[in-house]
Design a protein around this motif. Structure first.
Motif, PDB file in Angstrom:
ATOM      1  N   ARG A 239      29.197  73.213  48.004  1.00 10.47           N
ATOM      2  CA  ARG A 239      28.859  74.589  47.632  1.00 10.47           C
ATOM      3  C   ARG A 239      27.799  74.648  46.548  1.00 10.47           C
ATOM      4  O   ARG A 239      26.850  75.429  46.622  1.00 10.47           O
ATOM      5  N   ARG A 240      27.966  73.850  45.530  1.00 10.34           N
ATOM      6  CA  ARG A 240      27.032  73.921  44.394  1.00 10.34           C
ATOM      7  C   ARG A 240      25.686  73.303  44.726  1.00 10.34           C
ATOM      8  O   ARG A 240      24.657  73.713  44.191  1.00 10.34           O
ATOM      9  N   GLY A 241      25.688  72.322  45.627  1.00 10.67           N
ATOM     10  CA  GLY A 241      24.414  71.759  46.061  1.00 10.67           C
ATOM     11  C   GLY A 241      23.568  72.793  46.768  1.00 10.67           C
ATOM     12  O   GLY A 241      22.339  72.796  46.677  1.00 10.67           O
ATOM     13  N   ARG A 242      24.256  73.737  47.454  1.00  8.65           N
ATOM     14  CA  ARG A 242      23.532  74.787  48.185  1.00  8.65           C
ATOM     15  C   ARG A 242      22.802  75.734  47.237  1.00  8.65           C
ATOM     16  O   ARG A 242      21.820  76.371  47.627  1.00  8.65           O
ATOM     17  N   VAL A 243      23.289  75.836  45.998  1.00  8.32           N
ATOM     18  CA  VAL A 243      22.587  76.674  45.011  1.00  8.32           C
ATOM     19  C   VAL A 243      21.152  76.178  44.838  1.00  8.32           C
ATOM     20  O   VAL A 243      20.192  76.961  44.861  1.00  8.32           O
TER      21      VAL A 243
END
Length: 287
Positions: A239-243
Motif C-alpha cells: 500500500r505505501r509503495g503505491r504512494v
C-alpha cells in the motif's frame, strides 16, 4: 554482506567483507598470506598451510568460510575468508616478522567499526568521502545519505514488528519496489545492467527520492498500525509503495518522460564528465 571492501595494510590490499547481521569482518586469507610471507604464490602457500593445519586437527581452518570476491583479473571467484579471531589463530602458524604489526592493524580495523556503531556520524563521514572519490555529485550524495537513514528507520521498524533479516527483508523490499516502480528489485537491477552492485547506488536523484518516499511512508504507517504478522507487514509495504507510485506517474505526466532509467553509476559518471567538459569549453569560448 558487503563484499569487496578493500582495506590497506602498508599499501597492500586486503579484500574484506562486513557481515551486517553478525557484525563481523571477514578477511581474504590469501591476501593476508601474501602480506605476511611475500610469497611468490600466496595461494599455493595457503593451500599447503591449510592442509597441514587440517592434518593437525585445527578446527579454525575447518570453520573458514568461502565468499566470492573480485580477483586481480576482475572476475568474481570463491575465496577463503576468516573472521578476525580465526585469522589471528592462522597468523600464529605463519612465521613472519610482520605478524605483530598486522595484529595491531587488525585491532585498528575492528576498533574503527566499533566506533562507527557507537557513533553513526563517523559512518556517514566515511561514506561521504567514499562517494566523493567515486565521482558522485554532492547533490546526489546528500540524497543517498538521507536514503540510508530512511532505510535504517524502516529496517528498525521491521525488526520491532518481528520481521527477520534476510529473506523476509528481501520480500518486503521487493513489494515496495514493485509498488512504486512496477518492477521487483531483480528486474530493476537487470534494467540497469547490474549484478551484485547496490541498486540505490545506481539510481538517479529522482529515483532515490521516490524510493525514499515509498520507504518512509511504509515506516510511518507501520508505526501507526503496528502489524503483528509478516502478512500484515507485506500488505503495508504494498500500500505505501503505491504512494510513491502515484507520485511517479504524476511526475511522468508533467515531464513527458519516464522517471525509471536504465542508466547506472557508470552512466551518471560519464554525464558528469560531459557537463564539466562542456562548462570548460564554454569558458574557453567566452575567453
Amino acid at each position: 554482506m558487503g563484499n569487496d571492501k578493500i582495506q590497506l595494510f602498508e599499501d597492500r590490499k586486503i579484500r574484506t567483507a562486513w557481515d551486517e547481521e553478525q557484525e563481523e569482518w571477514y578477511f581474504s586469507v590469501v591476501d593476508v598470506v601474501a602480506v605476511l610471507t611475500d610469497s611468490a604464490d600466496p595461494a599455493a602457500y595457503w593451500r599447503k598451510l591449510k592442509q597441514r593445519l587440517k592434518n593437525e586437527g585445527n578446527e579454525t581452518v575447518t570453520n573458514c568460510h568461502g565468499l566470492k570476491m573480485t580477483a586481480a583479473d576482475g572476475k568474481k571467484r570463491m575465496t577463503d575468508v576468516a573472521t578476525m579471531e580465526q585469522l589471528l589463530r592462522i597468523i600464529q602458524s605463519i612465521p613472519s616478522p610482520k605478524a605483530e604489526p598486522f595484529k595491531a592493524w587488525l585491532a585498528t580495523v575492528g576498533a574503527e567499526r566499533i566506533e562507527e556503531i557507537i557513533d553513526p556520524e563517523l559512518t556517514i563521514d566515511r561514506a561521504l568521502a567514499t562517494y566523493l572519490q567515486k565521482g558522485y555529485t554532492r547533490e546526489w550524495i546528500n540524497q543517498r545519505l538521507q536514503a540510508i537513514q530512511v532505510r535504517k528507520e524502516l529496517t528498525d521498524e521491521w525488526q520491532e514488528r518481528g520481521v527477520t533479516q534476510g529473506k523476509e527483508y528481501a520480500i518486503l523490499t521487493n513489494e515496495i519496489t514493485r509498488a512504486w516502480s512496477g518492477m521487483n528489485t531483480q528486474q530493476y537491477k537487470k534494467l540497469k545492467g547490474l549484478k551484485k552492485q547496490n541498486l540505490r547506488d545506481n539510481m538517479s536523484t529522482t529515483e532515490l527520492i521516490l524510493n525514499m518516499l515509498a520507504e518512509t511512508s511504509t515506516t510511518d504507517i507501520s508505526k501507526e498500525e503496528k502489524p503483528t504478522t509478516f502478512e500484515e507487514n507485506q500488505e503495508i509495504a504494498r500500500r505505501r509503495g503505491r504512494v510513491a507510485g502515484i507520485a511517479r506517474q504524476a511526475l511522468e505526466v508533467e515531464t513527458g518522460r519516464s522517471v525509471i532509467t536504465s542508466k547506472n553509476a557508470v552512466d551518471f559518471g560519464k554525464l558528469i564528465d560531459e557537463i564539466v567538459k562542456e562548462a570548460e569549453q564554454s569558458k574557453e569560448d567566452d575567453d
